[in-house]
Enzyme design. Structure first.
Site, PDB file in Angstrom:
ATOM      1  CD  GLN A  68     -12.982  -1.890  -0.432  1.00  0.00           C
ATOM      2  OE1 GLN A  68     -12.171  -1.870   0.478  1.00  0.00           O
ATOM      3  NE2 GLN A  68     -14.201  -2.387  -0.280  1.00  0.00           N
ATOM      4  CG  ASP A 103     -13.678   6.153  -0.188  1.00  0.00           C
ATOM      5  OD1 ASP A 103     -13.561   5.978   1.045  1.00  0.00           O
ATOM      6  OD2 ASP A 103     -12.708   6.148  -0.973  1.00  0.00           O
ATOM      7  CG  HIS A 116      -8.464   0.052  -2.476  1.00  0.00           C
ATOM      8  ND1 HIS A 116      -7.685  -1.067  -2.220  1.00  0.00           N
ATOM      9  CD2 HIS A 116      -9.042   0.373  -1.283  1.00  0.00           C
ATOM     10  CE1 HIS A 116      -7.791  -1.386  -0.938  1.00  0.00           C
ATOM     11  NE2 HIS A 116      -8.595  -0.539  -0.356  1.00  0.00           N
ATOM     12  NE  ARG A 174      -3.775   0.512   2.040  1.00  0.00           N
ATOM     13  CZ  ARG A 174      -4.963   0.457   2.654  1.00  0.00           C
ATOM     14  NH1 ARG A 174      -5.145   1.091   3.800  1.00  0.00           N
ATOM     15  NH2 ARG A 174      -5.954  -0.235   2.139  1.00  0.00           N
ATOM     16  CB  CYS A 203     -14.063   1.080   0.585  1.00  0.00           C
ATOM     17  SG  CYS A 203     -13.647   2.808   0.843  1.00  0.00           S
ATOM     18  NE  ARG A 223     -10.312  -5.494   0.708  1.00  0.00           N
ATOM     19  CZ  ARG A 223      -9.562  -4.477   1.159  1.00  0.00           C
ATOM     20  NH1 ARG A 223     -10.136  -3.443   1.741  1.00  0.00           N
ATOM     21  NH2 ARG A 223      -8.259  -4.471   0.967  1.00  0.00           N
TER      22      ARG A 223
END
Ligand code: CP
Ligand code: NVA
Length: 313
Positions: free
Chosen positions: A131, A223, A128, A101, A263, A291
């Site tokens: 996700q 988000d 992402h 990340r 998310c 996830r």
């Protein structure tokens, strides 16, 4: 050839469908498949904070029999000037896969260039993709099929939005995006997904009217207004995005069967109200749980190169 997962383009439509099938199987056995990649090692580097990605990847790796090794950037020689290329070459000798990340997408691309093990994008400023796999798994659990689905994305045209755009293009659902002016998703990502929609169905709609986007939607997704790295813009963004909050009135415009997705982490009271995220239409906890299984399926696909689950379970 080493397979990486840098954006959803890395696996495309077929790879996403395989991932979902494997993830459903893994969820049915609660992720316990410890003979599968027994002895494997997963490295995890986080240049930004994480709750879900870190814990779900560690759980996913352990469930496949792998050792997860989480590395803080200040523990690595990268911070003291060792190059990305040399880091990739060395870590490739120890690990079976490396998830990272970080900020720039170019960093995961450079790691992938010099790595002989799969590199997994665990979030960058632009994408992402892990996700998005959990997002589409959650949509599939709820609605079964992607054809004819309308998902509204309300807020910032950010990394999560970009990966969802790619998912819509590959799976053929409609994504109606509503952002303030100047916060639209990147045009090249939208155009590429629109080309995929011509083949797979669905479309990518862009606009600034939240009510138009939400009307008749099967899912409303939002988000945070300020992503990691944009903390200094938080106050200014709170002013600009004030009309882009998902509340009960906005949910009421969606289809009666509509679900709410996020998310996470959420800034309650900013992009979503408590009554929506805690309400009966919210699927955010399932989405977070998924996830784990989509990442487990991803590790399996990338490390074994197999697309069936003969070695699972
Ligand atoms: N959604 C997500 O990636 O959460 P974390 O930042 O907690 O990993
Ligand atoms: N857009 C958010 C997602 C967090 C999972 C960020 O990048 O901070």
């Amino acid at each position: 050839m080493t397979r990486h997962f840098l954006t959803l383009d890395s696996i495309g439509r077929d790879g996403i469908l395989v991932n979902l099938e494997l993830a459903r199987h893994l969820k049915s056995i609660k992720g316990m498949a410890q003979d599968t990649i027994a002895g494997g090692r997963l490295g995890l580097i986080f240049d930004k904070p994480s709750t879900r990605t870190r814990v779900s990847f560690e759980a996913a790796a352990w469930g496949l029999g792998m050792l997860p090794i989480t590395l803080r950037p200040d523990e690595l020689q990268l911070g003291r000037g060792e190059t990305i290329a040399d880091t990739a070459r060395v870590l490739s000798r120890y690990l079976s896969a490396l998830a990272i990340r970080t900020f720039e997408q170019s960093k995961v691309e450079e790691l992938a260039r010099y790595s002989t093990i799969p590199i997994i994008n665990a979030l960058t400023d632009d994408h992402h993709p892990c996700q998005a796999l959990a997002d589409v798994m959650t949509l599939q659990e709820e609605f079964g099929d992607f054809a004819g689905l309308r998902v509204a994305f309300i807020g910032d045209g950010n990394n999560v939005c970009h990966s969802l755009i790619q998912a819509a293009g590959y799976l053929g659902f409609t994504l109606a995006i509503s952002t303030p002016e100047g916060f639209e998703p990147k045009a090249e990502i939208v155009e590429a997904a629109r080309a995929n929609c011509r083949e797979n169905g669905g479309c990518i709609e862009l606009g600034h009217d939240v009510r138009a986007a939400a009307s008749g939607a099967d899912a409303i997704y939002t988000d945070v207004w300020a992503s990691m790295g944009q903390e200094k813009e938080r106050e200014e963004r709170a002013r600009i995005f004030a009309g882009y909050r998902v509340d009960r009135d906005l949910m009421a415009l969606a289809a009666p069967r509509a679900i709410f997705l996020h998310c996470l982490p959420a800034h309650r009271g900013d992009e979503v109200t408590d009554e929506v995220i805690d309400g009966p239409q919210s699927r955010v906890w399932d989405q977070a749980e998924n996830r784990w299984f989509t990442e487990q399926a991803l590790l399996y696909m990338l490390i074994t190169g197999e697309e069936r689950w003969e070695r699972l379970g």
